[in-house]
Design an enzyme around this catalytic site. Structure first.
Site, PDB file in Angstrom:
ATOM      1  N   GLU A 132     -26.865  -6.725 -41.053  1.00 32.37           N
ATOM      2  CA  GLU A 132     -27.863  -5.848 -40.405  1.00 32.37           C
ATOM      3  C   GLU A 132     -27.196  -5.005 -39.320  1.00 32.37           C
ATOM      4  OE1 GLU A 132     -31.201  -7.811 -38.459  1.00 32.37           O
ATOM      5  OE2 GLU A 132     -31.459  -6.051 -37.206  1.00 32.37           O
ATOM      6  N   THR A 184     -32.466  -7.376 -34.881  1.00 33.19           N
ATOM      7  CA  THR A 184     -33.862  -7.842 -34.839  1.00 33.19           C
ATOM      8  C   THR A 184     -33.982  -9.333 -34.506  1.00 33.19           C
ATOM      9  OG1 THR A 184     -33.767  -8.128 -37.227  1.00 33.19           O
ATOM     10  CG2 THR A 184     -34.787  -6.103 -36.412  1.00 33.19           C
ATOM     11  N   HIS A 234     -32.138  -7.305 -44.741  1.00 32.47           N
ATOM     12  CA  HIS A 234     -31.254  -6.885 -43.651  1.00 32.47           C
ATOM     13  C   HIS A 234     -30.912  -5.400 -43.718  1.00 32.47           C
ATOM     14  CE1 HIS A 234     -30.700 -10.937 -42.464  1.00 32.47           C
ATOM     15  NE2 HIS A 234     -29.947 -11.289 -43.465  1.00 32.47           N
ATOM     16  N   HIS A 289     -30.653 -14.962 -46.356  1.00 33.82           N
ATOM     17  CA  HIS A 289     -29.671 -16.005 -46.041  1.00 33.82           C
ATOM     18  C   HIS A 289     -30.252 -17.379 -46.362  1.00 33.82           C
ATOM     19  CE1 HIS A 289     -27.056 -13.416 -43.178  1.00 33.82           C
ATOM     20  NE2 HIS A 289     -26.628 -13.387 -44.413  1.00 33.82           N
ATOM     21  N   HIS A 310     -22.638  -9.461 -38.807  1.00 31.88           N
ATOM     22  CA  HIS A 310     -23.891  -9.541 -39.561  1.00 31.88           C
ATOM     23  C   HIS A 310     -24.173  -8.230 -40.305  1.00 31.88           C
ATOM     24  CE1 HIS A 310     -28.120 -10.221 -40.454  1.00 31.88           C
ATOM     25  NE2 HIS A 310     -27.938 -11.490 -40.117  1.00 31.88           N
ATOM     26  N   ASN A 342     -30.736 -17.184 -37.713  1.00 31.89           N
ATOM     27  CA  ASN A 342     -31.954 -17.527 -36.975  1.00 31.89           C
ATOM     28  C   ASN A 342     -32.293 -19.010 -37.121  1.00 31.89           C
ATOM     29  OD1 ASN A 342     -34.615 -17.810 -38.712  1.00 31.89           O
ATOM     30  ND2 ASN A 342     -33.369 -16.289 -39.752  1.00 31.89           N
ATOM     31  N   CYS A 348     -36.551  -4.809 -44.344  1.00 25.84           N
ATOM     32  CA  CYS A 348     -37.698  -5.141 -43.499  1.00 25.84           C
ATOM     33  C   CYS A 348     -38.070  -3.921 -42.635  1.00 25.84           C
ATOM     34  CB  CYS A 348     -37.356  -6.329 -42.603  1.00 25.84           C
ATOM     35  SG  CYS A 348     -38.680  -6.666 -41.429  1.00 25.84           S
ATOM     36  N   CYS A 363     -37.422  -8.588 -33.141  1.00 24.81           N
ATOM     37  CA  CYS A 363     -38.632  -8.844 -33.923  1.00 24.81           C
ATOM     38  C   CYS A 363     -39.353 -10.066 -33.355  1.00 24.81           C
ATOM     39  CB  CYS A 363     -38.203  -9.089 -35.364  1.00 24.81           C
ATOM     40  SG  CYS A 363     -39.459  -9.883 -36.328  1.00 24.81           S
TER      41      CYS A 363
HETATM   42 FE1  F3S Z   1     -38.089  -8.644 -40.513  1.00 22.39          FE
HETATM   43 FE2  F3S Z   1     -38.350  -9.991 -38.337  1.00 22.39          FE
HETATM   44 FE3  F3S Z   1     -38.241 -11.182 -40.587  1.00 22.39          FE
HETATM   45  S1  F3S Z   1     -36.989  -8.303 -38.659  1.00 22.39           S
HETATM   46  S2  F3S Z   1     -36.965  -9.936 -41.884  1.00 22.39           S
HETATM   47  S3  F3S Z   1     -39.889  -9.823 -39.940  1.00 22.39           S
HETATM   48  S4  F3S Z   1     -37.306 -11.891 -38.712  1.00 22.39           S
END
Ligand code: F3S
Length: 278
Positions: free
Chosen positions: A124, A162, A72, A40, A122, A220, A94, A190
């Site tokens: 993902e 995530t 994603h 993005h 989204h 984000n 990821c 994440c």
């Molecule tokens: Fe993966 Fe976390 Fe980045 S899920 S794409 S390391 S924000």
């Protein structure tokens, strides 16, 4: 003016890996596309397109070449369209997103019902929902306590986008329990997102102005902007340095800089250099 970068800012491991894989694919294959925009970040997507890696929404029957799956991830239906001779898949999903997809499948198999906490629009989240559904689960995407469906079974599996905000996630879990829904939770948030949010929050409290760099379409980055804006009223969300031309920093002695997880170093440095010259 003193320019201070947040302790954690900019491209996360997953985004950097996707960029490296896409750039390598551009060198390795004569024809390369990415399935949807790779990340993005409009400037990065335009740069990749100029290097020959243009985004596509679907793959024509006649296409032969490489396809990069974005960070994603991709749902199973779209993924299946790539399983044919002539297509080389470069999977830049990821590993953390992959973990969320796998957790959703397991929860669907175990409980037959999965709530995905995240933005229903989204990509993902859509891919995670699709995987859970394919594994035999009923699925729901929930983005706030107010949107908890009334038809949930007594026991559900819960998995999280995530990049989800932890406070929102916690409030949804509380609301599920209040609604007497038993949960089996796989926390797939994440840490890259949380680290950037914590660092931005700390820095925003110490400076006169904050600049948040990243795609306006990046959730984000937008969240980082919201966090900083709540603490430091002089907070600006920009994609490129030119958007700062009209901002008056004359009353500022210190300015903080942060950047979303989809913002590469090449977009952060020009902003820092511009601010340092003021
Ligand atoms: Fe993966 Fe976390 Fe980045 S899920 S794409 S390391 S924000």
């Amino acid at each position: 003016m003193r320019v201070i970068r947040a302790a954690a800012a900019g491209a996360c491991f997953g985004v950097q890996r996707a960029l490296d894989l896409a750039n390598q694919a551009a060198k390795d294959y004569p024809k390369v596309k990415s399935f949807g925009p790779l990340i993005h970040n409009p400037q990065v997507v335009a740069e990749l397109a100029a290097a020959g890696v243009a985004p596509v929404d679907s793959v024509d029957d006649g296409y032969d070449g490489a396809i990069v799956i974005r960070s994603h991830g991709l749902g199973p239906a779209a993924r299946a369209t790539l399983d044919r001779p002539g297509i080389e898949v470069v999977d830049a999903t990821c590993p953390h997103v992959l973990r969320a997809q796998q957790a959703a499948v397991k929860l669907a198999q175990t409980h037959g019902a999965v709530v995905v906490v995240g933005d229903p629009q989204h990509p993902e989240v859509n891919a995670i929902l699709e995987y859970a559904e394919q594994a035999g689960g009923r699925v729901w995407a929930v983005d706030s306590p107010a949107h908890i469906p009334s038809d949930l079974p007594e026991r559900v599996g819960v998995v999280v986008q995530t990049t989800q905000n932890r406070e929102v996630f916690d409030s949804i879990v509380v609301a599920l329990h209040d609604a007497a829904v038993e949960t089996d939770i796989k926390d797939t948030i994440c840490s890259a997102t949380a680290q950037r949010q914590t660092a931005a929050r700390e820095l925003a409290g110490e400076v006169d102005a904050m600049v948040v760099i990243g795609g306006h379409n990046s959730s984000n980055t937008t969240r980082l902007y919201e966090i900083c804006k709540a603490i430091c009223t002089k907070t600006y969300h920009v994609e490129t340095v030119s958007e700062l031309n009209s901002v008056d920093f004359s009353s500022c002695e210190t300015v903080g800089v942060t950047a979303g997880a989809s913002t590469p170093e090449s977009q952060i440095v020009p902003v820092e250099e511009y601010l340092e010259r003021l």
